[in-house]
Design an enzyme around this catalytic site. Sequence first.
Site, PDB file in Angstrom:
ATOM      1  N   ASN A  11       0.863  -1.177   0.000  1.00 34.26           N
ATOM      2  CA  ASN A  11       0.000   0.000   0.000  1.00 34.26           C
ATOM      3  C   ASN A  11       0.899   1.227   0.000  1.00 34.26           C
ATOM      4  O   ASN A  11       1.534   1.529   1.010  1.00 34.26           O
ATOM      5  CB  ASN A  11      -0.900  -0.045   1.257  1.00 34.26           C
ATOM      6  CG  ASN A  11      -1.733   1.210   1.412  1.00 34.26           C
ATOM      7  OD1 ASN A  11      -1.782   2.060   0.527  1.00 34.26           O
ATOM      8  ND2 ASN A  11      -2.395   1.325   2.561  1.00 34.26           N
ATOM      9  N   TRP A  12       0.946   1.915  -1.128  1.00 40.83           N
ATOM     10  CA  TRP A  12       1.874   3.049  -1.254  1.00 40.83           C
ATOM     11  C   TRP A  12       1.306   4.335  -0.636  1.00 40.83           C
ATOM     12  O   TRP A  12       1.975   5.364  -0.650  1.00 40.83           O
ATOM     13  CB  TRP A  12       2.243   3.265  -2.730  1.00 40.83           C
ATOM     14  CG  TRP A  12       3.193   2.229  -3.256  1.00 40.83           C
ATOM     15  CD1 TRP A  12       3.705   1.171  -2.569  1.00 40.83           C
ATOM     16  CD2 TRP A  12       3.751   2.159  -4.573  1.00 40.83           C
ATOM     17  NE1 TRP A  12       4.550   0.446  -3.373  1.00 40.83           N
ATOM     18  CE2 TRP A  12       4.592   1.025  -4.622  1.00 40.83           C
ATOM     19  CE3 TRP A  12       3.622   2.924  -5.736  1.00 40.83           C
ATOM     20  CZ2 TRP A  12       5.306   0.647  -5.760  1.00 40.83           C
ATOM     21  CZ3 TRP A  12       4.325   2.561  -6.880  1.00 40.83           C
ATOM     22  CH2 TRP A  12       5.165   1.437  -6.896  1.00 40.83           C
ATOM     23  N   LYS A  13       0.075   4.278  -0.161  1.00 37.62           N
ATOM     24  CA  LYS A  13      -0.536   5.437   0.515  1.00 37.62           C
ATOM     25  C   LYS A  13      -0.314   6.712  -0.310  1.00 37.62           C
ATOM     26  O   LYS A  13      -0.300   6.650  -1.532  1.00 37.62           O
ATOM     27  CB  LYS A  13       0.010   5.552   1.943  1.00 37.62           C
ATOM     28  CG  LYS A  13      -0.139   4.227   2.718  1.00 37.62           C
ATOM     29  CD  LYS A  13       0.138   4.361   4.190  1.00 37.62           C
ATOM     30  CE  LYS A  13      -0.052   2.990   4.861  1.00 37.62           C
ATOM     31  NZ  LYS A  13       0.117   3.047   6.308  1.00 37.62           N
ATOM     32  N   HIS A  97      -9.402   1.134   5.060  1.00 40.97           N
ATOM     33  CA  HIS A  97      -8.113   1.274   5.758  1.00 40.97           C
ATOM     34  C   HIS A  97      -8.302   2.170   6.986  1.00 40.97           C
ATOM     35  O   HIS A  97      -9.060   3.134   6.947  1.00 40.97           O
ATOM     36  CB  HIS A  97      -7.063   1.864   4.810  1.00 40.97           C
ATOM     37  CG  HIS A  97      -5.688   1.760   5.362  1.00 40.97           C
ATOM     38  ND1 HIS A  97      -5.210   2.629   6.316  1.00 40.97           N
ATOM     39  CD2 HIS A  97      -4.696   0.855   5.137  1.00 40.97           C
ATOM     40  CE1 HIS A  97      -3.975   2.274   6.639  1.00 40.97           C
ATOM     41  NE2 HIS A  97      -3.644   1.207   5.938  1.00 40.97           N
ATOM     42  N   GLU A  99      -6.592   4.467   8.160  1.00 41.16           N
ATOM     43  CA  GLU A  99      -6.324   5.900   7.933  1.00 41.16           C
ATOM     44  C   GLU A  99      -7.545   6.576   7.329  1.00 41.16           C
ATOM     45  O   GLU A  99      -7.820   7.748   7.607  1.00 41.16           O
ATOM     46  CB  GLU A  99      -5.081   6.065   7.044  1.00 41.16           C
ATOM     47  CG  GLU A  99      -3.813   5.768   7.833  1.00 41.16           C
ATOM     48  CD  GLU A  99      -2.679   5.164   7.033  1.00 41.16           C
ATOM     49  OE1 GLU A  99      -2.709   5.217   5.787  1.00 41.16           O
ATOM     50  OE2 GLU A  99      -1.756   4.605   7.668  1.00 41.16           O
ATOM     51  N   GLU A 169      -5.104  -5.128  10.448  1.00 42.42           N
ATOM     52  CA  GLU A 169      -4.067  -4.125  10.678  1.00 42.42           C
ATOM     53  C   GLU A 169      -4.331  -3.428  12.015  1.00 42.42           C
ATOM     54  O   GLU A 169      -5.113  -2.474  12.066  1.00 42.42           O
ATOM     55  CB  GLU A 169      -4.083  -3.087   9.550  1.00 42.42           C
ATOM     56  CG  GLU A 169      -3.828  -3.678   8.182  1.00 42.42           C
ATOM     57  CD  GLU A 169      -3.267  -2.630   7.216  1.00 42.42           C
ATOM     58  OE1 GLU A 169      -2.213  -2.897   6.643  1.00 42.42           O
ATOM     59  OE2 GLU A 169      -3.865  -1.553   7.058  1.00 42.42           O
ATOM     60  N   GLY A 175       2.881   1.929  10.934  1.00 45.95           N
ATOM     61  CA  GLY A 175       3.861   3.007  10.838  1.00 45.95           C
ATOM     62  C   GLY A 175       4.579   3.316  12.144  1.00 45.95           C
ATOM     63  O   GLY A 175       5.241   4.344  12.269  1.00 45.95           O
ATOM     64  N   SER A 215       3.783  -2.476  10.247  1.00 46.76           N
ATOM     65  CA  SER A 215       5.237  -2.554  10.416  1.00 46.76           C
ATOM     66  C   SER A 215       5.830  -3.896   9.960  1.00 46.76           C
ATOM     67  O   SER A 215       6.733  -4.431  10.602  1.00 46.76           O
ATOM     68  CB  SER A 215       5.629  -2.246  11.864  1.00 46.76           C
ATOM     69  OG  SER A 215       5.206  -0.945  12.220  1.00 46.76           O
ATOM     70  N   GLY A 236       3.007  -1.230   4.257  1.00 49.03           N
ATOM     71  CA  GLY A 236       3.021   0.201   3.965  1.00 49.03           C
ATOM     72  C   GLY A 236       4.442   0.668   3.668  1.00 49.03           C
ATOM     73  O   GLY A 236       4.959   0.461   2.568  1.00 49.03           O
ATOM     74  N   GLY A 237       5.082   1.258   4.672  1.00 50.80           N
ATOM     75  CA  GLY A 237       6.409   1.871   4.494  1.00 50.80           C
ATOM     76  C   GLY A 237       7.417   0.996   3.758  1.00 50.80           C
ATOM     77  O   GLY A 237       8.113   1.478   2.852  1.00 50.80           O
TER      78      GLY A 237
END
Length: 252
Positions: A11-13, A97, A99, A169, A175, A215, A236-237
């Site tokens: 997921n490149w957000k 998600h 977020e 998640e 993150g 993470s 993610g990251g």
Amino acid sequence: MNIRRPLIAGNWKMFKTCSEAVETAKHLVTRVDDVTDVDVMIAPAFIALAQVADIVKGSKVSLGAQNLFWEKEGAFTGEISPHMIVSTGCKYVIIGHSERRQFFEETDESVNKKINAAVKNGIEPILCVGESEKERESNETFSVLDKQITKGLQGLFTDNLKHLTIAYEPVWAIGTGKTATDEQAQEVHLFLRSLIEKKLGNKFAESIKILYGGSVKPDNITSLMSMPDIDGALVGGASLDAETFSKIVHFL
Ligand code: 13P
């Protein structure tokens, strides 16, 4: 390792311009070309979908969107329809998600409409669920997840949910560098699978993929994937760099 084919999804957000997304996708495609037993997906921002689609075409990498709006078309400034997402070549869409729940007023009701719209348009939804740190500390994890799944999937049946994937998640692990332990994640995945079994039957529950997200890194993916009910990861990251993400894809 289990009977379900693993999915490692990135997921490149809200990261990467179009050209940066294209560059990363090019590097990733060559790095995962040897993969045979794992499905790989990346979800760039909407603006980069069409260009990244050209890069991943015919490769081991599938494309996903990070959200959708359920209407077919109309005066909905700033929104993207399922039909538009299909037209860019997306196979998957991430829905609900944390977020989006936290910053954009996503509710279980809107999640339900989005899942419906995705399945009707042949896009495979990845439904995200997860508890906050406060909810975990007050022993509400299972009741929060029960509500997110029950309301998110309300009115949906196995016939139209053939390709549903769930991503667990925990909000406190996103993150933050704080991964759930393998045992914590497994406990929740097992709970989610039993919940799905109650709602949609044993056969469906056995085949549904439940991804872990929060993470995930090259150094924790292998042990997470050794858990019987963890079928992949939503990253993610660590998905933003092709080399790092490719190491996660090659977790075996
Ligand atoms: P991180 O891997 O950066 O913790 O993000 C997880 C996530 O939110 C994926 O959807």
